[in-house]
Design a protein around this motif. Structure first.
Motif, PDB file in Angstrom:
ATOM      1  N   LYS A   9       0.809  -1.282   0.090  1.00 23.39           N
ATOM      2  CA  LYS A   9      -0.086   0.159  -0.105  1.00 23.39           C
ATOM      3  C   LYS A   9       0.963   1.173   0.008  1.00 23.39           C
ATOM      4  N   SER A  10       1.940   1.326   0.674  1.00 22.73           N
ATOM      5  CA  SER A  10       2.730   2.491   0.861  1.00 22.73           C
ATOM      6  C   SER A  10       3.599   2.747  -0.681  1.00 22.73           C
ATOM      7  N   PHE A  11       3.768   1.728  -1.374  1.00 19.28           N
ATOM      8  CA  PHE A  11       4.563   1.660  -2.648  1.00 19.28           C
ATOM      9  C   PHE A  11       3.297   2.478  -3.523  1.00 19.28           C
ATOM     10  N   VAL A  12       2.174   1.882  -3.830  1.00 17.21           N
ATOM     11  CA  VAL A  12       1.042   2.362  -4.600  1.00 17.21           C
ATOM     12  C   VAL A  12       0.855   3.729  -4.140  1.00 17.21           C
ATOM     13  N   PHE A  13       0.910   4.164  -2.898  1.00 19.20           N
ATOM     14  CA  PHE A  13       0.280   5.510  -2.237  1.00 19.20           C
ATOM     15  C   PHE A  13       1.476   6.347  -2.937  1.00 19.20           C
ATOM     16  N   ALA A  14       2.977   5.904  -2.923  1.00 21.58           N
ATOM     17  CA  ALA A  14       3.784   6.746  -3.308  1.00 21.58           C
ATOM     18  C   ALA A  14       3.867   7.163  -4.789  1.00 21.58           C
ATOM     19  N   VAL A  15       3.373   6.047  -5.635  1.00 24.20           N
ATOM     20  CA  VAL A  15       3.320   6.345  -7.093  1.00 24.20           C
ATOM     21  C   VAL A  15       2.239   7.218  -7.185  1.00 24.20           C
ATOM     22  N   GLU A  16       0.996   7.268  -6.481  1.00 22.33           N
ATOM     23  CA  GLU A  16      -0.129   8.288  -6.514  1.00 22.33           C
ATOM     24  C   GLU A  16       0.551   9.665  -6.268  1.00 22.33           C
ATOM     25  N   ILE A  17       1.247   9.646  -5.140  1.00 22.35           N
ATOM     26  CA  ILE A  17       1.917  10.925  -4.778  1.00 22.35           C
ATOM     27  C   ILE A  17       2.812  11.685  -5.747  1.00 22.35           C
ATOM     28  N   VAL A  18       3.579  10.707  -6.427  1.00 23.08           N
ATOM     29  CA  VAL A  18       4.536  11.364  -7.197  1.00 23.08           C
ATOM     30  C   VAL A  18       3.583  11.794  -8.671  1.00 23.08           C
ATOM     31  N   ASN A  19       2.667  11.072  -9.098  1.00 22.15           N
ATOM     32  CA  ASN A  19       1.729  11.591 -10.212  1.00 22.15           C
ATOM     33  C   ASN A  19       1.030  12.973  -9.555  1.00 22.15           C
ATOM     34  N   MET A  20       0.488  12.933  -8.588  1.00 25.76           N
ATOM     35  CA  MET A  20      -0.068  14.262  -7.929  1.00 25.76           C
ATOM     36  C   MET A  20       1.093  15.216  -7.890  1.00 25.76           C
ATOM     37  N   PHE A  21       2.207  15.302  -7.722  1.00 25.40           N
ATOM     38  CA  PHE A  21       3.052  15.939  -7.751  1.00 25.40           C
ATOM     39  C   PHE A  21       3.412  16.690  -9.003  1.00 25.40           C
ATOM     40  N   LYS A  22       3.620  15.695 -10.008  1.00 22.47           N
ATOM     41  CA  LYS A  22       3.643  16.139 -11.446  1.00 22.47           C
ATOM     42  C   LYS A  22       2.440  16.932 -11.943  1.00 22.47           C
ATOM     43  N   GLU A  23       1.195  16.685 -11.571  1.00 26.61           N
ATOM     44  CA  GLU A  23       0.080  17.409 -11.999  1.00 26.61           C
ATOM     45  C   GLU A  23      -0.006  18.879 -11.264  1.00 26.61           C
TER      46      GLU A  23
END
Length: 115
Positions: A9-23
């Protein structure tokens, strides 16, 4: 071997955070708070991974406690980005429960490990 829920879950969450950051950077031109969110949101999983090969029980607790602190900080940045209208309510409602879940899981792991 049983699945490591917090690791996954922490890995999936990190991927989502990276994508949110880019956005946030590309669309909102927001650099300061989004960078803080990126650092804390990806640090959760990094510390969980470090804890996986802890040298002792106290080292494990320490690493998981750091993950917990980072999860709490991530939750703060999500709140602040939403309150300042950089993060739309729809996206906030998507990510806030995930952030809260990270917090609950980590609190449980730290408490159980200390017993």
């Amino acid at each position: 071997m049983k699945p490591n829920i917090i690791k996954e879950k922490s890995f999936v969450f990190a991927v989502e955070i990276v994508n949110m950051f880019k956005e946030l950077v590309a669309e909102k031109k927001e650099y300061v708070m989004s960078r803080q969110l990126l650092k804390s949101g990806t640090s959760i999983g990094a510390n969980v991974r470090e804890a996986e090969f802890a040298q002792s029980k106290s080292d494990f607790i320490s690493k998981m406690s750091i993950s917990l602190k980072e999860a709490n900080e991530t939750d703060y940045w999500l709140d602040l980005l939403h309150a300042t209208v950089f993060l739309e309510t729809e996206k906030f409602k998507k990510y806030k429960p995930k952030s809260q879940e990270m917090l609950r899981l980590l609190v449980s792991i730290v408490k159980t490990s200390k017993q």
